[in-house]
Scaffold this motif. Structure first.
Motif, mmCIF file in Angstrom:
data_model
loop_
_atom_site.group_PDB
_atom_site.id
_atom_site.type_symbol
_atom_site.label_atom_id
_atom_site.label_comp_id
_atom_site.label_asym_id
_atom_site.label_seq_id
_atom_site.Cartn_x
_atom_site.Cartn_y
_atom_site.Cartn_z
ATOM 1 N N ASP A 1 0.845 -1.194 0.000
ATOM 2 C CA ASP A 1 0.000 0.000 0.000
ATOM 3 C C ASP A 1 0.879 1.243 0.000
ATOM 4 O O ASP A 1 1.879 1.310 0.731
ATOM 5 C CB ASP A 1 -0.904 -0.002 1.232
ATOM 6 C CG ASP A 1 -2.048 -0.992 1.096
ATOM 7 O OD1 ASP A 1 -2.976 -0.712 0.322
ATOM 8 O OD2 ASP A 1 -1.995 -2.048 1.763
ATOM 9 N N TYR A 2 0.497 2.213 -0.789
ATOM 10 C CA TYR A 2 1.303 3.427 -0.899
ATOM 11 C C TYR A 2 0.404 4.646 -0.933
ATOM 12 O O TYR A 2 -0.823 4.535 -0.865
ATOM 13 C CB TYR A 2 2.246 3.345 -2.095
ATOM 14 C CG TYR A 2 1.606 3.188 -3.462
ATOM 15 C CD1 TYR A 2 1.612 4.235 -4.371
ATOM 16 C CD2 TYR A 2 1.031 1.977 -3.865
ATOM 17 C CE1 TYR A 2 1.058 4.096 -5.639
ATOM 18 C CE2 TYR A 2 0.487 1.827 -5.123
ATOM 19 C CZ TYR A 2 0.484 2.885 -6.011
ATOM 20 O OH TYR A 2 -0.062 2.746 -7.256
ATOM 21 N N GLN A 3 1.004 5.829 -0.987
ATOM 22 C CA GLN A 3 0.247 7.049 -0.735
ATOM 23 C C GLN A 3 -0.016 7.916 -1.964
ATOM 24 O O GLN A 3 -0.977 8.665 -1.983
ATOM 25 C CB GLN A 3 0.985 7.921 0.312
ATOM 26 C CG GLN A 3 0.829 7.449 1.732
ATOM 27 C CD GLN A 3 1.526 6.133 2.000
ATOM 28 O OE1 GLN A 3 2.621 5.874 1.500
ATOM 29 N NE2 GLN A 3 0.894 5.282 2.797
ATOM 30 N N ARG A 4 0.837 7.862 -2.964
ATOM 31 C CA ARG A 4 0.686 8.788 -4.092
ATOM 32 C C ARG A 4 1.057 8.108 -5.402
ATOM 33 O O ARG A 4 2.098 7.467 -5.503
ATOM 34 C CB ARG A 4 1.548 10.033 -3.883
ATOM 35 C CG ARG A 4 1.417 11.066 -5.012
ATOM 36 C CD ARG A 4 2.112 12.377 -4.671
ATOM 37 N NE ARG A 4 1.399 13.080 -3.613
ATOM 38 C CZ ARG A 4 1.750 14.280 -3.157
ATOM 39 N NH1 ARG A 4 2.813 14.887 -3.651
ATOM 40 N NH2 ARG A 4 1.047 14.861 -2.198
ATOM 41 N N GLN A 5 0.173 8.267 -6.386
ATOM 42 C CA GLN A 5 0.392 7.748 -7.732
ATOM 43 C C GLN A 5 0.329 8.914 -8.716
ATOM 44 O O GLN A 5 -0.689 9.581 -8.833
ATOM 45 C CB GLN A 5 -0.682 6.722 -8.093
ATOM 46 C CG GLN A 5 -0.609 6.217 -9.519
ATOM 47 C CD GLN A 5 0.635 5.401 -9.771
ATOM 48 O OE1 GLN A 5 0.881 4.406 -9.100
ATOM 49 N NE2 GLN A 5 1.436 5.827 -10.739
#
Length: 365
Positions: free
Chosen positions: A298-302
């Motif tokens: 899971d990550y925060q910015r695309q």
């Protein structure tokens, strides 16, 4: 989860017409793209920094200040601010000023850049790239957090009793992403400070970036900022979409084949297989982007690159409409599904101010 676009600001001939936009046209197009990004519901617009043809964004804060005056919600960021060749004092003051003008809607992404000749143009030595990045950010970090700074290092004259002005808005500096495509030292730097790490994974296979992000997450936890899963990660991506895949491939192929960065290299099919580039239908773009979580957690910015290689403004705006209407709602829903509660959201100024106030209150006797 935050979604946005980033631009490198290249001035490239349209291979289908042979026409090259003027610098003025390209700069105005970048502004139009940013405004469209807010219109279609994206969260972030980011611009690179370059000081050489065929690129035009040599003064990112000037452009972002103009965009800030014409938007209300969009987070404004750089996709590279050259920490190696810019004076940290100037970065501190420029971005604090922009932060005030934009009411906090400002991030900064620091990087060394990918243009070797820029170093001597600004009086630096490319062989000192990593030490410059480490020392200059140590100073920038200090300038934003201490009202009076004393500093002595290898690469600039000492500072004695210096105060950078204006001070950061609400006492909270812009959120910092450390961008890298190859250097574990930069992943370590991001982890040490508890900042974000942006892996611009658009050119190389995912295995390389898995190693960098794993290192960053592990070291983030080592320095006591949280669990590895709570580290702030951003990723790059590239899209060109039409209703069906055949139309997308046929339309984009001449732009890909002549692109200044990867043209005349691997085939379009090879590149889409090995990197995040999607050329196809909206559903194919959704499916491929969702695999990023499988590869990197899971990550925060695309952020997506969508306006390069000579694509005309009209086409880019059409692409953004498709992204906002058909792709973005599904990505938001799918990335939210099953996301652990302890994984943080993407950074915003309001959330960071609130966290800072809670921390201050907790430390007050």
């Amino acid at each position: 989860m935050q979604f946005g676009i980033f631009t490198v600001g290249d001035v490239t001939p349209d291979p289908t017409t042979g026409r090259t936009p003027t610098e003025h046209e390209r700069i105005k197009a970048m502004v139009a793209i940013a405004l469209k990004a807010e219109e279609v519901g994206l969260d972030v617009f980011a611009t690179g920094e370059h000081h050489n043809p065929p690129f035009v964004p040599s003064s990112p804060t000037t452009m972002l200040g103009w965009i800030a005056a014409r938007t209300e919600r969009l987070i404004l960021s750089t996709s590279t601010t050259l920490i190696t060749t810019n004076d940290p004092v100037k970065i501190a003051e420029d971005f604090a000023m922009l932060q005030h003008l934009a009411d906090g809607r400002v991030d900064v992404m620091l990087g060394r850049g990918n243009t070797g000749p820029v170093y001597p143009w600004f009086g630096q030595d490319i062989r000192q790239g990593i030490p410059l990045a480490i020392e200059n950010y140590a100073l920038l970090h200090q300038l934003w957090r201490e009202d009076v700074v004393d500093f002595e290092g290898r690469f600039r004259t000492p500072l004695q009793g210096f105060t950078a002005t204006p001070r950061p808005l609400d006492g909270v500096p812009p959120f910092v992403w450390h961008g890298s495509i190859r250097s574990p030292e930069i992943a370590e730097q991001a982890a040490y400070y508890g900042d974000g790490f942006f892996a611009n994974n658009i050119f190389w296979p995912k295995e390389h970036f898995q190693q960098l992000i794993k290192l960053y997450r592990e070291r983030y936890a080592h320095y006591g900022h949280g669990t590895p899963e709570q580290a702030m990660v951003g990723l790059g991506g590239q899209l060109f979409v039409r209703k069906n895949s055949q139309d997308a491939v046929r339309e984009f192929r001449p732009y890909f084949d002549n692109a200044p960065v990867y043209g005349h290299g691997p085939s379009l099919e090879e590149f889409t297989e090995q990197t995040p580039l999607t050329v196809g239908s909206p559903q194919e773009a959704i499916d491929k982007t969702l695999t990023f979580r499988e590869s990197f957690g899971d990550y925060q910015r695309q952020l997506f690159l969508m306006d390069h290689a000579g694509l005309p403004l009209k086409t880019v705006l059409e692409q953004l409409d498709i992204l906002g209407e058909e792709i973005l709602p599904v990505l938001r829903r799918e990335f939210a599904a099953g996301r652990p509660a302890d994984v943080p959201d993407g950074p915003t100024h309001a959330a960071r101010v609130a966290a800072d106030r809670r921390q201050r209150a907790a430390s007050t006797p």
